[in-house]
Design an enzyme around this catalytic site. Structure first.
Site, PDB file in Angstrom:
ATOM      1  CB  THR A 231     -23.307 -15.171  49.456  1.00 62.70           C
ATOM      2  OG1 THR A 231     -22.191 -15.791  48.756  1.00 62.70           O
ATOM      3  CG2 THR A 231     -22.996 -15.133  50.936  1.00 62.70           C
TER       4      THR A 231
ATOM      5  N   PRO B 268     -20.240 -27.836  28.051  1.00 60.53           N
ATOM      6  CG  PRO B 268     -18.300 -27.373  29.261  1.00 60.53           C
ATOM      7  CD  PRO B 268     -19.118 -26.885  28.096  1.00 60.53           C
TER       8      PRO B 268
ATOM      9  CG  HIS C  87     -21.268 -22.173  38.494  1.00 60.49           C
ATOM     10  ND1 HIS C  87     -20.999 -23.511  38.311  1.00 60.49           N
ATOM     11  CD2 HIS C  87     -21.656 -21.700  37.276  1.00 60.49           C
ATOM     12  CE1 HIS C  87     -21.229 -23.835  37.046  1.00 60.49           C
ATOM     13  NE2 HIS C  87     -21.619 -22.756  36.396  1.00 60.49           N
ATOM     14  CB  THR C  88     -19.904 -16.611  42.975  1.00 61.36           C
ATOM     15  OG1 THR C  88     -20.158 -15.948  44.207  1.00 61.36           O
ATOM     16  CG2 THR C  88     -19.845 -15.549  41.884  1.00 61.36           C
TER      17      THR C  88
ATOM     18  CG  HIS D  57     -24.074 -21.675  26.683  1.00 59.41           C
ATOM     19  ND1 HIS D  57     -24.845 -22.785  26.423  1.00 59.41           N
ATOM     20  CD2 HIS D  57     -23.824 -21.719  28.025  1.00 59.41           C
ATOM     21  CE1 HIS D  57     -25.051 -23.468  27.539  1.00 59.41           C
ATOM     22  NE2 HIS D  57     -24.448 -22.830  28.531  1.00 59.41           N
TER      23      HIS D  57
ATOM     24  CG  ASP E 295     -19.427 -14.290  47.801  1.00 57.48           C
ATOM     25  OD1 ASP E 295     -19.567 -15.303  47.068  1.00 57.48           O
ATOM     26  OD2 ASP E 295     -20.171 -14.055  48.768  1.00 57.48           O
TER      27      ASP E 295
END
Length: 356
Positions: A276, A194, A224-225, A102, A281
């Protein structure tokens, strides 16, 4: 897009040979958050597809040795502090990465997101769920004791995002230093960040305006994992997609049922990676292939032909994702940095511009 894919294919062998030796070894502390319901059942896919670009601009005036004499233990201070905070709250890793993104998305990486005054970026709608400010304040206080009026808040935030990534199992990358802190922070400008409702063309335009490309868009979305999103950003997909009074048809039926239970209220939260959520990952990309992207902007990465092949590549090549994530994060950290003699300042308190 074809030229990018061709370049990625040429570089695949180099990445596979070097990715495992590109980062120093680190201990990864794990801290269990409160137990959350997770979606089970994703399987790993094996695909042979494109990899990465190794374009890594460090900025004309940034240097890996910038603080070697003036604050030699800077990286040690930041690393120790981040490690301490993550032991208390593992979820702050995603918070620090998002805070850094950000910051760089508005006016470049100048720590303007940290300024805390009426009408600042911190008061913008896009900033209301940002976390990690207290971590940066703690690091800055310690740095000021050892190296007063020397290290910028922008440099601290950039390095803290890197160390947070490492602590949760992500890659290490070298952070060059020398950024100055900005003096301007405007809440309305957070509208440029966004919010999860954009189309791919809009996202590409945002990234390209910052000197980033389609590969950076797809790989940085892989952050975003880990982390969570407010259900407010998701509910339009569950109950009234595009005014149809029906759910988004691109959602897997079982995943939809799971989200309907998780997101009854806009104030609730859902894991960005339901399989997860506490592990750095490539399950995020595999989820997209299974129609299990939480945000519409996530799922569109797999439906848009400009980004689909890259999603498949990262889903099938974890080492490539790790390698490219470090490169793209380094590029992000160099967006529109202030380095000139008359640009910015070195804040003594990250919340306020200097009074002198």
């Amino acid at each position: 897009m074809n030229s990018i894919v061709s370049l990625l294919l040429v570089l695949l062998l180099v990445v596979q040979l070097n990715a495992s030796s590109s980062y120093p070894e680190h201990d990864h502390d794990r801290h269990d958050e409160e137990t959350n319901e997770s979606w089970e059942g994703a399987t790993t896919l094996t695909l042979t597809l494109p990899t990465i670009s190794d374009d890594l601009p460090f900025g004309e005036f940034l240097s890996n040795s910038y603080y070697h004499r003036s604050c030699p233990d800077l990286e040690g201070i930041i690393s120790r502090k981040v490690k301490q905070w993550l032991k208390e709250d593992y979820s702050l890793a995603a918070g620090l990465m998002r805070l850094h993104f950000h910051d760089c998305a508005i006016r470049g990486c100048d720590a303007s997101i940290l300024l805390n005054h009426e009408g600042s970026e911190r008061e913008g709608k896009a900033s209301k769920t940002l976390r990690g400010f207290e971590v940066i304040d703690d690091i800055k206080a310690e740095v000021e004791k050892k190296c007063p009026k020397t290290v910028s808040c922008a440099d601290i935030l950039t390095a803290a995002a890197r160390d947070a990534t490492v602590q949760v199992g992500g890659p290490y990358w070298a952070v060059p230093y020398g950024r100055k802190d900005g003096k301007v922070s405007i809440a309305k400008e957070t509208e440029m960040v966004p919010m999860g409702h954009e189309d791919i063309t809009s996202l590409l335009e945002i990234f390209q305006s910052q000197g980033l490309n389609v590969v950076d868009l797809v790989v940085l979305s892989g952050a975003h994992t880990i982390g969570r999103s407010s259900c407010e950003s998701v509910q339009h997909r569950l109950f009234n997609f595009s005014g149809t009074a029906k759910p988004d048809p691109s959602l897997d039926a079982q995943y939809l049922s799971y989200l309907e239970r998780k997101c009854r209220w806009a104030s609730d939260y859902a894991d960005l990676d339901a399989v997860t959520p506490h592990k750095f990952d490539t399950a995020y990309y595999i989820n997209l292939q299974k129609k299990m992207g939480l945000l519409s902007t996530d799922q569109m990465l797999y439906s848009d032909p400009r980004t689909k092949s890259l999603v498949s590549a990262f889903a099938s090549q974890p080492s490539v994702f790790h390698y490219q994530f470090g490169i793209s994060m380094a590029k992000l950290g160099n967006v529109q940095v202030l380095t000139g003699q008359n640009e910015g300042e070195i804040r003594t308190n990250c919340n306020f511009v200097n009074s002198y």
